[in-house]
Design a protein around this motif. Structure first.
Motif, PDB file in Angstrom:
ATOM      1  N   ALA A 139      16.749  17.605 -56.625  1.00  0.00           N
ATOM      2  CA  ALA A 139      17.676  17.677 -57.754  1.00  0.00           C
ATOM      3  C   ALA A 139      17.026  17.189 -59.047  1.00  0.00           C
ATOM      4  N   GLY A 140      17.870  16.935 -60.046  1.00  0.00           N
ATOM      5  CA  GLY A 140      17.377  16.396 -61.311  1.00  0.00           C
ATOM      6  C   GLY A 140      16.830  17.419 -62.275  1.00  0.00           C
ATOM      7  N   LYS A 141      17.021  18.699 -61.974  1.00  0.00           N
ATOM      8  CA  LYS A 141      16.468  19.719 -62.868  1.00  0.00           C
ATOM      9  C   LYS A 141      17.486  20.754 -63.328  1.00  0.00           C
ATOM     10  N   ARG A 142      18.591  20.929 -62.594  1.00  0.00           N
ATOM     11  CA  ARG A 142      19.573  21.967 -62.909  1.00  0.00           C
ATOM     12  C   ARG A 142      20.970  21.375 -63.093  1.00  0.00           C
ATOM     13  N   ALA A 143      21.671  21.860 -64.107  1.00  0.00           N
ATOM     14  CA  ALA A 143      23.041  21.413 -64.337  1.00  0.00           C
ATOM     15  C   ALA A 143      23.941  21.825 -63.180  1.00  0.00           C
ATOM     16  N   SER A 144      23.712  23.014 -62.616  1.00  0.00           N
ATOM     17  CA  SER A 144      24.569  23.530 -61.550  1.00  0.00           C
ATOM     18  C   SER A 144      24.516  22.680 -60.288  1.00  0.00           C
ATOM     19  N   THR A 145      23.414  21.981 -60.064  1.00  0.00           N
ATOM     20  CA  THR A 145      23.301  21.121 -58.890  1.00  0.00           C
ATOM     21  C   THR A 145      24.410  20.084 -58.902  1.00  0.00           C
ATOM     22  N   TYR A 146      24.677  19.523 -60.067  1.00  0.00           N
ATOM     23  CA  TYR A 146      25.654  18.445 -60.189  1.00  0.00           C
ATOM     24  C   TYR A 146      27.089  18.962 -60.260  1.00  0.00           C
ATOM     25  N   GLU A 147      27.231  20.289 -60.250  1.00  0.00           N
ATOM     26  CA  GLU A 147      28.549  20.921 -60.199  1.00  0.00           C
ATOM     27  C   GLU A 147      28.834  21.493 -58.811  1.00  0.00           C
ATOM     28  N   ASN A 148      27.845  21.420 -57.927  1.00  0.00           N
ATOM     29  CA  ASN A 148      27.982  21.948 -56.564  1.00  0.00           C
ATOM     30  C   ASN A 148      28.781  20.955 -55.717  1.00  0.00           C
ATOM     31  N   PRO A 149      29.944  21.343 -55.185  1.00  0.00           N
ATOM     32  CA  PRO A 149      30.785  20.421 -54.411  1.00  0.00           C
ATOM     33  C   PRO A 149      30.061  19.791 -53.219  1.00  0.00           C
ATOM     34  N   GLU A 150      29.205  20.539 -52.561  1.00  0.00           N
ATOM     35  CA  GLU A 150      28.476  20.010 -51.410  1.00  0.00           C
ATOM     36  C   GLU A 150      27.512  18.905 -51.850  1.00  0.00           C
ATOM     37  N   TYR A 151      26.824  19.163 -52.954  1.00  0.00           N
ATOM     38  CA  TYR A 151      25.899  18.151 -53.451  1.00  0.00           C
ATOM     39  C   TYR A 151      26.656  16.953 -54.008  1.00  0.00           C
ATOM     40  N   GLN A 152      27.739  17.198 -54.708  1.00  0.00           N
ATOM     41  CA  GLN A 152      28.540  16.106 -55.254  1.00  0.00           C
ATOM     42  C   GLN A 152      28.978  15.154 -54.151  1.00  0.00           C
ATOM     43  N   LYS A 153      29.358  15.703 -53.024  1.00  0.00           N
ATOM     44  CA  LYS A 153      29.795  14.882 -51.892  1.00  0.00           C
ATOM     45  C   LYS A 153      28.639  14.054 -51.344  1.00  0.00           C
ATOM     46  N   ALA A 154      27.485  14.683 -51.159  1.00  0.00           N
ATOM     47  CA  ALA A 154      26.328  13.991 -50.593  1.00  0.00           C
ATOM     48  C   ALA A 154      25.745  12.970 -51.560  1.00  0.00           C
ATOM     49  N   ALA A 155      25.859  13.256 -52.860  1.00  0.00           N
ATOM     50  CA  ALA A 155      25.246  12.395 -53.880  1.00  0.00           C
ATOM     51  C   ALA A 155      26.286  11.566 -54.625  1.00  0.00           C
ATOM     52  N   ALA A 156      27.430  11.337 -54.005  1.00  0.00           N
ATOM     53  CA  ALA A 156      28.520  10.635 -54.682  1.00  0.00           C
ATOM     54  C   ALA A 156      28.106   9.267 -55.204  1.00  0.00           C
ATOM     55  N   SER A 157      27.214   8.590 -54.489  1.00  0.00           N
ATOM     56  CA  SER A 157      26.837   7.229 -54.871  1.00  0.00           C
ATOM     57  C   SER A 157      25.725   7.171 -55.911  1.00  0.00           C
ATOM     58  N   PHE A 158      24.973   8.263 -56.076  1.00  0.00           N
ATOM     59  CA  PHE A 158      23.821   8.213 -56.983  1.00  0.00           C
ATOM     60  C   PHE A 158      23.701   9.381 -57.950  1.00  0.00           C
ATOM     61  N   GLY A 159      24.432  10.444 -57.740  1.00  0.00           N
ATOM     62  CA  GLY A 159      24.282  11.640 -58.571  1.00  0.00           C
ATOM     63  C   GLY A 159      24.593  11.400 -60.041  1.00  0.00           C
ATOM     64  N   ASP A 160      25.677  10.693 -60.313  1.00  0.00           N
ATOM     65  CA  ASP A 160      26.084  10.472 -61.697  1.00  0.00           C
ATOM     66  C   ASP A 160      25.087   9.582 -62.434  1.00  0.00           C
ATOM     67  N   ILE A 161      24.627   8.517 -61.783  1.00  0.00           N
ATOM     68  CA  ILE A 161      23.643   7.630 -62.407  1.00  0.00           C
ATOM     69  C   ILE A 161      22.349   8.380 -62.679  1.00  0.00           C
ATOM     70  N   THR A 162      21.947   9.219 -61.729  1.00  0.00           N
ATOM     71  CA  THR A 162      20.719   9.996 -61.912  1.00  0.00           C
ATOM     72  C   THR A 162      20.813  10.899 -63.134  1.00  0.00           C
ATOM     73  N   LEU A 163      21.876  11.690 -63.205  1.00  0.00           N
ATOM     74  CA  LEU A 163      22.032  12.642 -64.308  1.00  0.00           C
ATOM     75  C   LEU A 163      22.143  11.916 -65.648  1.00  0.00           C
ATOM     76  N   LYS A 164      22.928  10.857 -65.708  1.00  0.00           N
ATOM     77  CA  LYS A 164      23.089  10.134 -66.971  1.00  0.00           C
ATOM     78  C   LYS A 164      21.796   9.432 -67.384  1.00  0.00           C
ATOM     79  N   SER A 165      21.023   8.968 -66.412  1.00  0.00           N
ATOM     80  CA  SER A 165      19.743   8.326 -66.735  1.00  0.00           C
ATOM     81  C   SER A 165      18.763   9.334 -67.302  1.00  0.00           C
ATOM     82  N   ILE A 166      18.727  10.519 -66.730  1.00  0.00           N
ATOM     83  CA  ILE A 166      17.858  11.579 -67.238  1.00  0.00           C
ATOM     84  C   ILE A 166      18.257  11.950 -68.660  1.00  0.00           C
ATOM     85  N   GLU A 167      19.549  12.084 -68.882  1.00  0.00           N
ATOM     86  CA  GLU A 167      20.039  12.478 -70.198  1.00  0.00           C
ATOM     87  C   GLU A 167      19.829  11.389 -71.245  1.00  0.00           C
ATOM     88  N   ALA A 168      19.824  10.123 -70.811  1.00  0.00           N
ATOM     89  CA  ALA A 168      19.655   9.008 -71.752  1.00  0.00           C
ATOM     90  C   ALA A 168      18.197   8.728 -72.087  1.00  0.00           C
TER      91      ALA A 168
END
Length: 451
Positions: A358-387
């Motif tokens: 992950a960490g390269k596509r916006a759609s990854t973080y909109e994928n329900p399957e990935y959102q479920k698996a990455a619930a604990s770290f997905g948001d921090i990862t995306l926001k850290s990349i953007e910041a």
């Protein structure tokens, strides 16, 4: 001539050992004809690369007839090998994993194929879906992509939730480095043989150099001022380095001076340390129940700070095509597939969604399957990349871009030599003062090229 000087600077190191992993052989010359086309791919030995080496033959090769020969190396050896091959135009590899540091420098030298034309022609690739920080970091001076991201990352803190609960410790979502040092002291020895924290101590500009430089930035230090005055033994750089070395010597992992990303990943996943500061891309492997004893019990926090609002780095391991390749079409097909949504879905379905690169596509973080698996770290990862802000990573103006590196050809050698000295300080073989004073002399020599 500047290009010749860059070649000399970038081609000094030679890999000393290698681990070869092949779908159908490894190394040698790529070819076409006979049983079909064949390409040689050189890549770093991280879990995501090991996954693609396992999946390629039964999917990509089966569908295209293109045989892929993988050479997988530890990070420091990979950097030496890929620099040697591309800078000297040896032409052994058709595809190699490089990152945001190399792309703009090597593009200017004319060593890489531009890849935007291939991505634009492939309607299924969806270039517009790539995260802007990744596109920017992998583009050349002409605005075209010169590498396709396999996965992107920033850095964050990872910790054992069970240990923290047992010790009555609450890890802040936005911690300071002093808070992390205090917590490391409290949880050191929480379980038999467990240390408080894992920090990279292995010499290398992209190993110890990456994590340490983010600490230097947030402590108010920098390698160079805007007008190219070296600051390696400056007060802020020294304070940050003393803090880092002291923390890892007091509460860090065993054999810290030889521990890089891979060793710390193993230490954290096997419950040998209570915390780890490193790449956000480590979350996937940590949450893989098949190999990690801590899966499902990891907490995540943003990269610790001191004087800055954020301190996470920005990186992408990305596929690049040397201009020396004679198999550009086959190589481009592999790269487009490896960086596609289709490949992410393949990993999710075959290996588990937490292992998606992950960490390269916006759609990854909109994928329900990935959102479920990455619930604990997905948001921090995306926001850290953007910041992450490579143009302004610290408290003072910089002469060039880069958070955990300085974007000049000389930094590969400079960063490695300085971190060799600091790694020796971690091992107790020298002092931080001596390491930084020696490093200052090296940095001053580099600065003369730009003053």
């Amino acid at each position: 001539m500047r290009t010749r000087r860059m070649i000399h600077i970038l081609a000094t190191a030679t890999a000393t050992s290698s681990l070869l992993v092949a779908c159908s052989g490894a190394g040698g010359s790529s070819s076409s004809g006979g049983d079909g086309e064949s390409i040689n791919v050189l890549m770093v030995g991280n879990p995501q690369m090991e996954d693609i080496a396992k999946l390629t033959k039964s999917t990509f090769t089966k569908d295209t007839g293109i045989k892929v020969n993988f050479t997988i190396l530890p990070e420091n050896e990979l950097r030496d090998k890929v620099t040697q091959d591309i800078a000297t135009q040896a032409g052994q590899y058709d595809v190699a994993t490089i990152g945001a540091y190399e792309v703009p420098i090597w593009e200017k030298n004319g060593w890489l194929h531009e890849l935007s034309s291939y991505a634009d022609k492939d309607t299924g690739f969806d270039k517009a879906d790539l995260l802007k920080p990744m596109v920017t970091s992998l583009s050349g001076s002409d605005g075209k992509l010169y590498a396709l991201p396999f996965y992107g990352e920033s850095s964050m803190l990872m910790y054992n939730k069970d240990v923290m609960k047992a010790k009555g410790v609450t890890v802040p979502e936005h911690p300071t480095w002093q808070q992390i040092a205090d917590i490391a002291a409290k949880v050191d020895g929480a379980e038999p043989g467990m240390k408080g924290i894992c920090l990279r101590g292995l010499a290398g500009w992209g190993e110890l150099g990456a994590s340490l430089t983010t600490v230097v930035n947030t402590f108010g230090g920098t390698w160079f001022t805007k007008d190219w005055k070296a600051q390696v033994n400056g007060p802020e750089f020294k304070k940050a380095t003393n803090f880092y070395v002291d923390l890892v010597r007091r509460h860090g992992q065993a054999g810290a001076a030889q521990a890089g990303f891979t060793e710390c990943l193993n230490a954290m996943s096997q419950k040998k340390v209570a915390m780890w500061y490193d790449a956000t891309s480590a979350a996937g492997p940590l949450e893989d129940a098949g190999s990690s004893k801590i899966a499902g019990h990891v907490g995540y926090a943003y990269a610790p700070t001191v004087e800055t609002k954020s301190s996470g780095w920005l990186w992408s391991w990305a596929w690049a095509m040397p201009k020396t390749t004679k198999n550009a079409d086959a190589a481009s097909k592999f790269m487009l597939w490896a960086s596609s949504k289709k490949y992410e879905n393949l990993v999710g379905e075959k290996l588990g969604w937490s292992r998606v690169p992950a960490g390269k596509r916006a759609s990854t973080y909109e994928n329900p399957e990935y959102q479920k698996a990455a619930a604990s770290f997905g948001d921090i990862t995306l926001k850290s990349i953007e910041a992450a802000d490579p143009a302004n990573p610290g408290v003072q103006p910089r002469p060039t871009v880069g958070i955990q590196y300085v974007a000049i050809p000389e930094f590969q050698d400079l960063g490695t030599k300085v971190t060799q000295e600091i790694s020796a300080a971690i091992a107790g073989k020298t002092s931080v003062d001596k390491a930084l004073n020696d490093g200052q002399k090296l940095a001053e020599d580099v600065a003369k090229n730009y003053q």
